[in-house]
Motif scaffolding. Structure first.
Motif, short mmCIF file in Angstrom:
data_model
loop_
_atom_site.label_atom_id
_atom_site.label_comp_id
_atom_site.label_asym_id
_atom_site.label_seq_id
_atom_site.Cartn_x
_atom_site.Cartn_y
_atom_site.Cartn_z
N GLY A 45 18.72 5.50 -7.89
CA GLY A 45 17.16 5.35 -7.60
C GLY A 45 17.04 4.17 -6.66
O GLY A 45 18.17 3.73 -5.90
N VAL A 46 15.88 3.61 -6.56
CA VAL A 46 15.42 2.69 -5.74
C VAL A 46 14.82 1.47 -6.57
O VAL A 46 14.14 1.55 -7.40
CB VAL A 46 14.04 3.02 -4.93
N ALA A 47 15.72 0.49 -6.40
CA ALA A 47 15.64 -0.75 -6.94
C ALA A 47 14.80 -1.86 -6.16
O ALA A 47 15.04 -2.03 -4.95
CB ALA A 47 16.94 -1.60 -7.38
N LEU A 48 14.21 -2.63 -6.83
CA LEU A 48 13.40 -3.57 -6.13
C LEU A 48 13.90 -5.23 -6.56
O LEU A 48 13.94 -5.44 -7.58
CB LEU A 48 11.82 -3.76 -6.88
N GLY A 53 0.81 -1.15 0.05
CA GLY A 53 -0.04 -0.09 0.12
C GLY A 53 0.92 1.37 0.07
O GLY A 53 0.52 2.29 0.38
N ARG A 54 2.07 1.30 -0.43
CA ARG A 54 2.96 2.20 -0.47
C ARG A 54 3.72 2.67 -1.80
O ARG A 54 3.88 1.67 -2.41
CB ARG A 54 4.09 2.09 0.67
N SER A 55 3.95 3.88 -2.04
CA SER A 55 4.79 4.31 -3.32
C SER A 55 5.82 4.86 -2.68
O SER A 55 6.04 6.03 -2.35
CB SER A 55 3.91 4.99 -4.04
N VAL A 56 6.85 4.17 -2.70
CA VAL A 56 8.10 4.44 -2.05
C VAL A 56 9.06 5.49 -3.08
O VAL A 56 9.89 6.07 -2.59
CB VAL A 56 9.03 3.55 -1.47
N ALA A 57 8.57 5.49 -4.30
CA ALA A 57 9.58 6.11 -5.28
C ALA A 57 8.44 6.68 -6.52
O ALA A 57 7.83 6.01 -7.00
CB ALA A 57 10.67 5.30 -6.15
N ARG A 58 8.31 8.10 -6.47
CA ARG A 58 7.24 8.61 -7.33
C ARG A 58 7.88 9.49 -8.42
O ARG A 58 7.23 10.07 -9.22
CB ARG A 58 6.26 9.41 -6.62
N GLY A 59 9.20 9.34 -8.41
CA GLY A 59 9.79 10.30 -9.51
C GLY A 59 9.92 9.52 -10.83
O GLY A 59 8.96 8.85 -11.04
N ASP A 60 10.88 9.82 -11.88
CA ASP A 60 11.15 9.01 -13.02
C ASP A 60 11.22 7.56 -12.74
O ASP A 60 11.54 7.22 -11.77
CB ASP A 60 12.27 9.60 -13.68
N THR A 61 10.94 7.08 -14.06
CA THR A 61 11.41 5.15 -13.71
C THR A 61 12.46 5.05 -14.81
O THR A 61 12.81 5.65 -15.97
CB THR A 61 10.27 4.53 -14.31
N LEU A 62 13.64 4.34 -14.33
CA LEU A 62 14.85 3.90 -15.24
C LEU A 62 14.56 2.47 -15.23
O LEU A 62 14.46 1.66 -14.28
CB LEU A 62 15.87 4.31 -14.36
N ALA A 63 14.60 1.99 -16.61
CA ALA A 63 14.49 0.63 -16.75
C ALA A 63 15.65 -0.07 -17.29
O ALA A 63 16.32 0.64 -18.02
CB ALA A 63 13.23 0.41 -17.67
N PHE A 64 16.17 -1.25 -16.72
CA PHE A 64 17.24 -1.95 -17.30
C PHE A 64 16.77 -3.43 -17.70
O PHE A 64 15.88 -4.03 -17.04
CB PHE A 64 18.27 -1.93 -16.01
N PRO A 65 17.71 -4.26 -18.50
CA PRO A 65 17.40 -5.40 -18.95
C PRO A 65 17.57 -6.52 -18.22
O PRO A 65 17.33 -7.77 -18.32
CB PRO A 65 17.95 -5.64 -20.31
#
Length: 295
Positions: free
Chosen positions: A228-231, A202-214
């Motif tokens: 940034g914040v990685a999961l 129920g939390r959104s810990v990172a609301r800025g841009d999204t950086l994607a990697f393969p």
């Protein structure tokens, strides 16, 4: 006496039918364009029926060619599989395992010495793949936590190994930023992980841009670089968390499904696969217990 077509010509036919191009087939077979064309003419003459017809500057299968290709493709698939089994038999007891490159590098390979001590006669062949490419074609076992892209039959065959827990991690300094200034680091092919995290917390810990990697490894490196914040599944970042280079200020969340071993369809599970699965379960449990005792 078998009445077979010229086998070299059949091989050329299969390559052209599969790739859709004489040029690409020639490159694959390490032959000239002219040699492959001659094989096609020979097969045409031998069969007495056209297998291809002109389609602009290229070729397309006739109905007869399409029917023949279905049979040839099936025979070639069976031959390829039988030859692979023959090679595996010649090499002795072994197991072909497919898994993500990050899981292989950060958890599995460092643990393999223990497996070889317990099973000195079994050798593991690894195929390290991205999440997008993970399929058990050719491999005896596929190791993965996310089987959402697989069929119901595949998911029913999957053998549970261990639960998975994901942590949203970043550098200690980055954790001090407000959520609206934190970028989310996402995996290009398992982007649903963030959706599952937010649905469960129920939390959104990172609301800025999204950086994607393969690759997960690149996501971890991006977090270490302060991007940034990685999961990430907690086993894969145990060292960085222990050293304090990454922190998990938002806790960890158990995800649905867990880590599974998916046996290849249509094959009997070999004794070496049973041994490897039993070892995996025990080793994952032991490493999880050790990590819990250190916290």
């Amino acid at each position: 006496m078998r009445q077979l077509p010229p086998l070299a010509a059949v091989r050329a036919f299969e390559a052209v039918a599969r790739t859709g191009s004489v040029t690409r087939a020639a490159e694959e077979l390490c032959r000239t364009h002219g040699a492959v064309s001659r094989h096609l003419r020979l097969l045409h003459e031998h069969a007495g029926v056209a297998l291809f017809e002109k389609d602009g500057t290229g070729l397309r299968l006739t109905q007869a060619g399409s029917d023949f290709h279905v049979a040839v493709r099936s025979v070639f698939d069976q031959l390829e599989q039988a030859y692979d089994r023959l090679g595996r038999h010649a090499r002795g007891p072994g197991l072909h395992v497919a898994c993500s490159a990050t899981f292989a590098m950060r958890w599995l390979v460092p643990q393999l010495a223990a497996f070889y001590r317990a099973h000195p006669d079994i050798r593991i062949r690894l195929s390290m793949t991205s999440a997008r490419e993970m399929r058990n074609e050719g491999a005896d076992l596929l190791l993965a936590w996310d089987l959402s892209g697989y069929s119901d039959a595949d998911r029913r065959r999957a053998l549970p190994l261990a639960p998975v827990s994901f942590a949203a991690v970043c550098t200690p300094d980055y954790a001090k930023l407000p959520p609206r200034k934190r970028a989310r680091i996402a995996h290009e092919y398992t982007s649903s992980a963030w959706d599952q995290w937010e649905a469960k917390t129920g939390r959104s810990v990172a609301r800025g841009d999204t950086l994607a990697f393969p690759h997960t490894h690149l996501c971890i490196e991006a977090a270490l670089s302060g991007l940034g914040v990685a999961l990430v599944e907690q086993r894969l970042i145990a060292r960085e968390l222990g050293e304090g280079r990454l922190v998990a200020p938002f806790g960890t969340v158990a995800f649905d499904g867990g880590l599974c071993a998916l046996p290849a369809a249509g094959r009997t599970l070999a004794p070496q696969a049973d041994a490897f699965i039993d070892w995996l379960r025990a080793s994952l449990h032991a490493s999880d217990a050790g990590a819990a005792s250190r916290r």
